[in-house]
Design an enzyme around this catalytic site. Structure first.
Site, PDB file in Angstrom:
ATOM      1  N   TRP A   1       6.363   0.047   5.484  1.00  0.00           N
ATOM      2  CA  TRP A   1       4.931   0.630   5.500  1.00  0.00           C
ATOM      3  C   TRP A   1       4.604   1.417   4.292  1.00  0.00           C
ATOM      4  O   TRP A   1       3.444   1.439   4.043  1.00  0.00           O
ATOM      5  CB  TRP A   1       5.604   2.032   6.338  1.00  0.00           C
ATOM      6  CG  TRP A   1       4.637   3.044   6.279  1.00  0.00           C
ATOM      7  CD1 TRP A   1       3.785   3.308   7.418  1.00  0.00           C
ATOM      8  CD2 TRP A   1       4.525   4.199   5.600  1.00  0.00           C
ATOM      9  NE1 TRP A   1       2.997   4.460   7.284  1.00  0.00           N
ATOM     10  CE2 TRP A   1       3.486   4.921   6.009  1.00  0.00           C
ATOM     11  CE3 TRP A   1       5.164   4.578   4.312  1.00  0.00           C
ATOM     12  CZ2 TRP A   1       3.062   6.303   5.323  1.00  0.00           C
ATOM     13  CZ3 TRP A   1       4.639   5.789   3.857  1.00  0.00           C
ATOM     14  CH2 TRP A   1       3.515   6.596   4.297  1.00  0.00           C
ATOM     15  N   HIS A   2       5.513   1.231   3.307  1.00  0.00           N
ATOM     16  CA  HIS A   2       5.177   1.375   1.911  1.00  0.00           C
ATOM     17  C   HIS A   2       4.181   0.623   1.188  1.00  0.00           C
ATOM     18  O   HIS A   2       3.520   0.991   0.382  1.00  0.00           O
ATOM     19  CB  HIS A   2       6.466   1.969   1.108  1.00  0.00           C
ATOM     20  CG  HIS A   2       6.877   3.373   1.480  1.00  0.00           C
ATOM     21  ND1 HIS A   2       7.746   3.636   2.403  1.00  0.00           N
ATOM     22  CD2 HIS A   2       6.815   4.641   0.804  1.00  0.00           C
ATOM     23  CE1 HIS A   2       7.993   4.872   2.392  1.00  0.00           C
ATOM     24  NE2 HIS A   2       7.401   5.536   1.420  1.00  0.00           N
ATOM     25  N   GLY A   3       4.325  -0.552   1.454  1.00  0.00           N
ATOM     26  CA  GLY A   3       3.506  -1.619   0.866  1.00  0.00           C
ATOM     27  C   GLY A   3       3.767  -3.081   1.109  1.00  0.00           C
ATOM     28  O   GLY A   3       4.812  -3.284   1.641  1.00  0.00           O
TER      29      GLY A   3
ATOM     30  N   PHE B   1      -0.578   3.126  -0.699  1.00  0.00           N
ATOM     31  CA  PHE B   1       0.354   3.002   0.299  1.00  0.00           C
ATOM     32  C   PHE B   1      -0.407   3.042   1.757  1.00  0.00           C
ATOM     33  O   PHE B   1       0.122   2.815   2.718  1.00  0.00           O
ATOM     34  CB  PHE B   1       1.689   3.670   0.343  1.00  0.00           C
ATOM     35  CG  PHE B   1       2.313   3.562  -1.181  1.00  0.00           C
ATOM     36  CD1 PHE B   1       2.642   2.347  -1.651  1.00  0.00           C
ATOM     37  CD2 PHE B   1       2.745   4.781  -1.884  1.00  0.00           C
ATOM     38  CE1 PHE B   1       3.206   2.009  -2.771  1.00  0.00           C
ATOM     39  CE2 PHE B   1       3.354   4.537  -3.144  1.00  0.00           C
ATOM     40  CZ  PHE B   1       3.659   3.527  -3.586  1.00  0.00           C
TER      41      PHE B   1
END
Length: 474
Positions: A321-323, A474
């Site tokens: 999810w963060h990247g 992000f």
């Protein structure tokens, strides 16, 4: 458009507040919806179509899921939820992960594949999770169907928390969409909270971020061990003050418009375990994954092996999810492993040792995690971690390290104190109690604090061109 910009502070926000409060109550959600679309379009006009499409899809699937649930036709209601989830996740996957997939295929298969090079729609990771929560809550019976498209659009596109959270689940604000009550006290508290967040962002995050930027530019091969530790400490402080500052500004802005958003940070660097750290850091994301992934997978109710698998899945998805880079995936797996270890035996040990030791353990684990998080290029990240572990080619210490430490000692001291609850506890102890006599003194102190912080922030913004926001990517 970012909150910590002169354009937002002196044009967008005053005009939006003016329009919001001069129209009748029934039209205020329309003002918020329209203003939020303008806010979003300022940076990426073409992607307004995307957020409108997501709004329409989830509004429609929510209506369908609610209708079939009332009829007792659970299968059809589940199909509506599936359609919502599939559409939202497909859009997220295409815009955020298509190039990640293509780069991975290129690397593994050694074939030339052109990447799409798509610009990431701002806030898509946040509003995708929000809109999905709506149809799921309706299906579960946790929220009523929203039949007004404008009200639902205001929820999805609400600019205070659109681009960086907190992730507001629909059931937590459903009643506020139509029944919130604005007040002078709420507005006053919102201004103070906004000022506190801006102070975190402009006065601390930007300053320690500049230190990290300079150190990262040196190149991992030329770093001393001490400089590497100063750098990762600066990055760790920057990302906290940057993100928590934005969350504070979002909560403050929400209060100005009558909303009560959930807290997103609770002094995570005071945690004694990694488990506790993740209950304090980006709280709304952790709650979302627990409610809509971990528990539906079975949580801890289906045996030890299944629980370990569920934790692994959640943290793999958290990292992703963060990247769309492998360092974020490894970062998620790293924390998943730590949490599994703590859950099954480390917590018992950590509870027996002095709290100072457990805090040092947690902080070192966090710093190690940040070194994974900081570099999208894995080779650079590995080289930096080597420097942290006394394997840097430049040795342990040099004159540049001493200059960095001495010239930034005051900044780091302020940042470390600000990352704990110490300042808040001292302020509450020194301020007069909130009684009829003490209220005036507290309010005056709040006004002076807000004026001083905003004045300092404006001076910084006018004279500095370095004003990044990390979670935009992000």
């Amino acid at each position: 458009m970012v909150f910590s910009s002169l354009l937002f502070l002196f044009r967008f926000l005053p005009l939006t507040l003016l329009a919001y409060y001069i129209v009748p109550g029934k039209l205020r959600n329309l003002v918020l919806f329209a203003a939020s679309l303008v806010f979003y379009a300022w940076g990426e006009p073409v992607y307004v179509v995307l957020i409108l499409f997501s709004t329409l899809v989830d509004y429609t699937t929510g209506r369908i899921a609610g209708f079939y649930r009332e009829q007792g036709q659970r299968k059809q209601a589940r199909l509506a939820v599936f359609a919502s989830a599939f559409t939202n996740l497909a859009l997220l996957a295409f815009f955020k992960y298509a190039d990640f997939f293509l780069r991975t295929v290129q690397s593994v298969c050694s074939v030339e594949m052109p990447v799409l090079d798509l610009a990431l729609p701002i806030g898509i990771s946040f509003y995708t999770f929000q809109t999905m929560s709506y149809t799921i809550d309706v299906y579960r019976g946790d929220a009523k169907v929203q039949k007004n498209l404008i009200d639902f659009g205001a929820y999805v596109a609400l600019f205070p928390q659109l681009i960086a959270g907190p992730i507001v689940r629909y059931k937590s604000v459903a009643s506020q969409l139509n029944e919130r009550k604005e007040s002078v006290e709420l507005f006053y508290n919102g201004i103070i909270r906004f000022a506190a967040g801006m102070g975190k962002k402009v006065l601390i995050a930007n300053q320690v971020g500049a230190v990290w930027k300079d150190i990262a530019a040196i190149g991992s091969g030329s770093l001393t061990t001490a400089t590497a530790w100063i750098g990762i400490a600066a990055f760790t402080l920057q990302i906290y003050f940057d993100f928590s500052g934005y969350s504070d500004m979002a909560i403050g802005l929400g209060a100005m418009f009558g909303f009560s958003f959930p807290e997103n940070f609770n002094y995570p660097y005071e945690a004694k375990t990694i488990t506790e750290f993740w209950r304090r850091w980006h709280i709304s994301l952790g709650v979302w994954f627990r409610e809509y992934v971990y528990i539906p997978l079975g949580g801890n109710q289906k045996g030890l092996c299944r629980q370990m698998l569920n934790i692994t899945v959640v943290w793999f998805l958290t990292g992703l999810w963060h990247g769309a880079y492998w360092n974020f995936v490894l970062w998620g797996i790293y924390y998943g492993i730590l949490l599994v270890l703590e859950k099954f035996f480390l917590l018992r040990f950590l509870q027996k040792i002095p709290s100072l030791c457990s805090r040092i353990y947690t902080l070192l684990c966090t710093l190690a995690g940040m070194s994974l998080f900081a570099y999208q290029d894995m080779q650079d990240g590995i080289a930096y971690m080597k420097a942290l572990c006394f394997q840097g080619a430049a040795g342990w210490l040099d004159q540049h390290t001493m200059y960095l430490a001495s010239s930034n000692a005051g900044l780091f001291l302020i940042a470390v104190i600000g990352a704990t609850s110490f300042a808040k506890r001292m302020a509450l102890r020194c301020l007069p109690a909130r009684t009829n006599r003490g209220a005036a003194g507290r309010d005056l102190a709040g006004i002076c604090y807000t004026a001083a912080v905003l004045a300092a922030c404006l001076a910084m913004l006018v004279n500095s061109s370095y004003n990044p926001f990390l979670y935009f990517r992000f």
